[in-house]
Design an enzyme around this catalytic site. Structure first.
Site, PDB file in Angstrom:
ATOM      1  N   MET A  91     -12.205   4.671  -0.499  1.00 24.89           N
ATOM      2  CA  MET A  91     -12.790   4.952   0.910  1.00 24.89           C
ATOM      3  C   MET A  91     -13.470   6.061   0.466  1.00 24.89           C
ATOM      4  O   MET A  91     -13.002   7.337   1.280  1.00 24.89           O
ATOM      5  CB  MET A  91     -11.776   5.034   2.004  1.00 24.89           C
ATOM      6  CG  MET A  91     -11.238   3.648   2.321  1.00 24.89           C
ATOM      7  SD  MET A  91      -9.655   3.527   3.222  1.00 24.89           S
ATOM      8  CE  MET A  91      -8.574   3.403   1.742  1.00 24.89           C
ATOM      9  N   MET A 145     -11.409  -5.534   5.985  1.00 24.68           N
ATOM     10  CA  MET A 145     -10.535  -4.500   6.645  1.00 24.68           C
ATOM     11  C   MET A 145     -10.205  -5.199   7.943  1.00 24.68           C
ATOM     12  O   MET A 145     -11.067  -5.765   8.739  1.00 24.68           O
ATOM     13  CB  MET A 145     -11.219  -3.166   6.925  1.00 24.68           C
ATOM     14  CG  MET A 145     -11.547  -2.563   5.569  1.00 24.68           C
ATOM     15  SD  MET A 145      -9.931  -2.000   4.647  1.00 24.68           S
ATOM     16  CE  MET A 145      -8.927  -1.248   6.036  1.00 24.68           C
ATOM     17  N   SER A 150       0.821  -1.334   0.210  1.00 19.88           N
ATOM     18  CA  SER A 150      -0.034  -0.168  -0.064  1.00 19.88           C
ATOM     19  C   SER A 150       0.895   1.282  -0.114  1.00 19.88           C
ATOM     20  O   SER A 150       1.650   1.408   1.140  1.00 19.88           O
ATOM     21  CB  SER A 150      -0.648   0.002   1.351  1.00 19.88           C
ATOM     22  OG  SER A 150      -1.578   1.311   1.529  1.00 19.88           O
ATOM     23  N   HIS A 167      -8.482   1.096  -3.986  1.00 23.00           N
ATOM     24  CA  HIS A 167      -9.451   1.134  -2.833  1.00 23.00           C
ATOM     25  C   HIS A 167      -9.978   2.275  -2.373  1.00 23.00           C
ATOM     26  O   HIS A 167      -9.455   3.196  -2.196  1.00 23.00           O
ATOM     27  CB  HIS A 167      -8.371   0.507  -1.340  1.00 23.00           C
ATOM     28  CG  HIS A 167      -9.214   0.342  -0.288  1.00 23.00           C
ATOM     29  ND1 HIS A 167      -8.597   0.024   0.990  1.00 23.00           N
ATOM     30  CD2 HIS A 167     -10.659   0.442   0.207  1.00 23.00           C
ATOM     31  CE1 HIS A 167      -9.316   0.203   2.016  1.00 23.00           C
ATOM     32  NE2 HIS A 167     -10.628   0.304   1.516  1.00 23.00           N
ATOM     33  N   MET A 214      -8.857   8.256  -0.153  1.00 24.04           N
ATOM     34  CA  MET A 214      -9.823   8.759   0.837  1.00 24.04           C
ATOM     35  C   MET A 214     -10.260  10.281   0.744  1.00 24.04           C
ATOM     36  O   MET A 214      -9.394  11.153  -0.050  1.00 24.04           O
ATOM     37  CB  MET A 214      -8.892   8.711   2.282  1.00 24.04           C
ATOM     38  CG  MET A 214      -8.204   7.376   2.693  1.00 24.04           C
ATOM     39  SD  MET A 214      -7.429   7.356   4.059  1.00 24.04           S
ATOM     40  CE  MET A 214      -6.490   5.799   3.954  1.00 24.04           C
ATOM     41  N   ASP A 255      -6.563  -6.108   4.398  1.00 24.07           N
ATOM     42  CA  ASP A 255      -5.950  -4.768   4.628  1.00 24.07           C
ATOM     43  C   ASP A 255      -5.846  -4.179   5.966  1.00 24.07           C
ATOM     44  O   ASP A 255      -7.134  -4.127   6.893  1.00 24.07           O
ATOM     45  CB  ASP A 255      -6.769  -3.894   3.598  1.00 24.07           C
ATOM     46  CG  ASP A 255      -6.114  -2.488   3.618  1.00 24.07           C
ATOM     47  OD1 ASP A 255      -4.889  -2.273   4.115  1.00 24.07           O
ATOM     48  OD2 ASP A 255      -6.714  -2.095   2.733  1.00 24.07           O
ATOM     49  N   ASP A 315      -4.741   3.629  -1.713  1.00 24.97           N
ATOM     50  CA  ASP A 315      -5.766   4.053  -0.760  1.00 24.97           C
ATOM     51  C   ASP A 315      -6.315   5.314  -0.986  1.00 24.97           C
ATOM     52  O   ASP A 315      -5.599   6.506  -1.109  1.00 24.97           O
ATOM     53  CB  ASP A 315      -5.250   3.965   0.575  1.00 24.97           C
ATOM     54  CG  ASP A 315      -5.124   2.489   0.693  1.00 24.97           C
ATOM     55  OD1 ASP A 315      -5.940   1.885   0.944  1.00 24.97           O
ATOM     56  OD2 ASP A 315      -3.830   2.226   1.367  1.00 24.97           O
ATOM     57  N   HIS A 341      -1.282  -1.363  -4.291  1.00 22.99           N
ATOM     58  CA  HIS A 341      -2.731  -1.008  -3.386  1.00 22.99           C
ATOM     59  C   HIS A 341      -2.668   0.533  -3.149  1.00 22.99           C
ATOM     60  O   HIS A 341      -1.676   1.101  -2.898  1.00 22.99           O
ATOM     61  CB  HIS A 341      -2.811  -1.745  -2.080  1.00 22.99           C
ATOM     62  CG  HIS A 341      -3.885  -1.469  -1.359  1.00 22.99           C
ATOM     63  ND1 HIS A 341      -5.142  -2.294  -1.793  1.00 22.99           N
ATOM     64  CD2 HIS A 341      -4.214  -0.820  -0.382  1.00 22.99           C
ATOM     65  CE1 HIS A 341      -6.135  -1.679  -0.820  1.00 22.99           C
ATOM     66  NE2 HIS A 341      -5.728  -0.959  -0.137  1.00 22.99           N
TER      67      HIS A 341
HETATM   68  C1  DX5 Z   1      -6.338   1.966   5.621  1.00 20.96           C
HETATM   69  C2  DX5 Z   1      -5.787   1.401   4.205  1.00 20.96           C
HETATM   70  C3  DX5 Z   1      -4.623   0.409   4.389  1.00 20.96           C
HETATM   71  C4  DX5 Z   1      -3.477   1.006   4.969  1.00 20.96           C
HETATM   72  C5  DX5 Z   1      -2.691  -0.047   5.482  1.00 20.96           C
HETATM   73  O1  DX5 Z   1      -7.417   2.612   5.649  1.00 20.96           O
HETATM   74  O2  DX5 Z   1      -6.996   1.081   3.733  1.00 20.96           O
HETATM   75  O3  DX5 Z   1      -4.510  -0.056   2.823  1.00 20.96           O
HETATM   76  O4  DX5 Z   1      -2.424   1.516   3.947  1.00 20.96           O
HETATM   77  O5  DX5 Z   1      -1.580   0.232   6.376  1.00 20.96           O
HETATM   78  P1  DX5 Z   1      -0.751  -0.693   7.228  1.00 20.96           P
HETATM   79  O6  DX5 Z   1      -0.353  -1.915   6.428  1.00 20.96           O
HETATM   80  O7  DX5 Z   1       0.113   0.310   7.608  1.00 20.96           O
HETATM   81  O8  DX5 Z   1      -1.932  -1.133   8.320  1.00 20.96           O
HETATM   82 ZN    ZN Z   2      -6.486  -0.013   1.662  1.00 16.02          ZN
END
Ligand code: DX5
Ligand code: ZN
Length: 224
Positions: free
Chosen positions: A67, A136, A7, A65, A36, A174, A34, A32
């Protein structure tokens, strides 16, 4: 087959291409991303311009992903930017079936994500139209959080339901995946392992990706 999806949330954004290359040399096979929006989760990260740049920097599939609230509005833009996989949260999709078909209509792999408080049973009616399910193992919003062990029984349940119903979605996990937690999720049946801080947090993504994959592979040998 176990795959590692580093990620980039924990990567150095000023050197993203280099960081991704290093994680790929260590065995990462999916990137990956993320996304947000500061509404669905209490943090803001990146959007389609970064996906567009990453598309030029790597041949690995880009796993976006989302969010975000109202993902339908942005899916076409992510598809155009070069996403290969898009996952949306069950919690924000009023018309989940429609959203998954929207992703597929762009010839992308469609995934659905469930938060720690969302039961796998909420996915019963979409299991046959998803390519992957993302469980998650932290509350989404930030990297570097502590793994929540309740994820393991959900992974196990999803694997059971898949064989009972003769389906073939893949199971991704994740949040908080590191050397001390990877064994548990792999033994439960996770196949795509997202890891941010465990790969990018110590300054040597290649070495740390290798270590994590090695631990994951060893755990598959112990799987009953
Ligand atoms: C959290 C993200 C993850 C995040 C995981 O909301 O969806 O993908 O990057 O990070 P680690 O591996 O540090 O928990
Ligand atoms: Zn993620």
């Amino acid at each position: 087959m176990i795959e590692l999806a580093p990620s980039i949330l924990s990567a150095d954004f000023a050197h993203l291409a280099e960081q991704v290359r290093s994680a790929a040399e260590g065995g990462g096979t999916v990137v990956h991303v993320d996304v947000m929006d500061g509404h669905f989760v209490p943090n803001i990260t990146i959007g389609t311009p970064v996906v567009k740049s990453l598309r030029k920097a790597t041949d690995l599939p880009l796993d976006c992903h989302l969010m975000i609230e109202n993902p339908d509005q942005y899916i076409p833009e992510f598809a155009d930017a070069g996403a290969d996989w898009i996952s949306v949260h069950q919690e924000v999709c009023r018309h989940l079936n429609r959203t998954l078909h929207l992703i597929k209509s762009h010839d992308l792999l469609a995934g659905v994500v469930i938060n720690p408080a969302t039961p796998v049973e909420t996915l019963m009616e979409v299991l046959d139209c998803v390519d992957y399910i993302l469980v998650m193992s932290v509350n989404p919003g930030f990297g570097g959080q502590k793994y929540l062990p309740a994820a393991a029984h959900k992974i196990r349940r999803l694997a059971e339901m898949r064989s009972q119903r003769g389906l073939n979605y893949r199971i991704e996990v994740d949040g908080g995946i590191a050397l001390d937690t990877v064994g548990e999720v792999v033994r439960a049946g996770a196949e795509i392992l997202v890891a941010g801080s465990a790969v990018f947090g110590q300054g040597d993504p290649k070495r740390d990706a290798q270590k994590l994959l090695k631990a994951a592979t060893e755990a598959t040998l112990l799987k009953v």
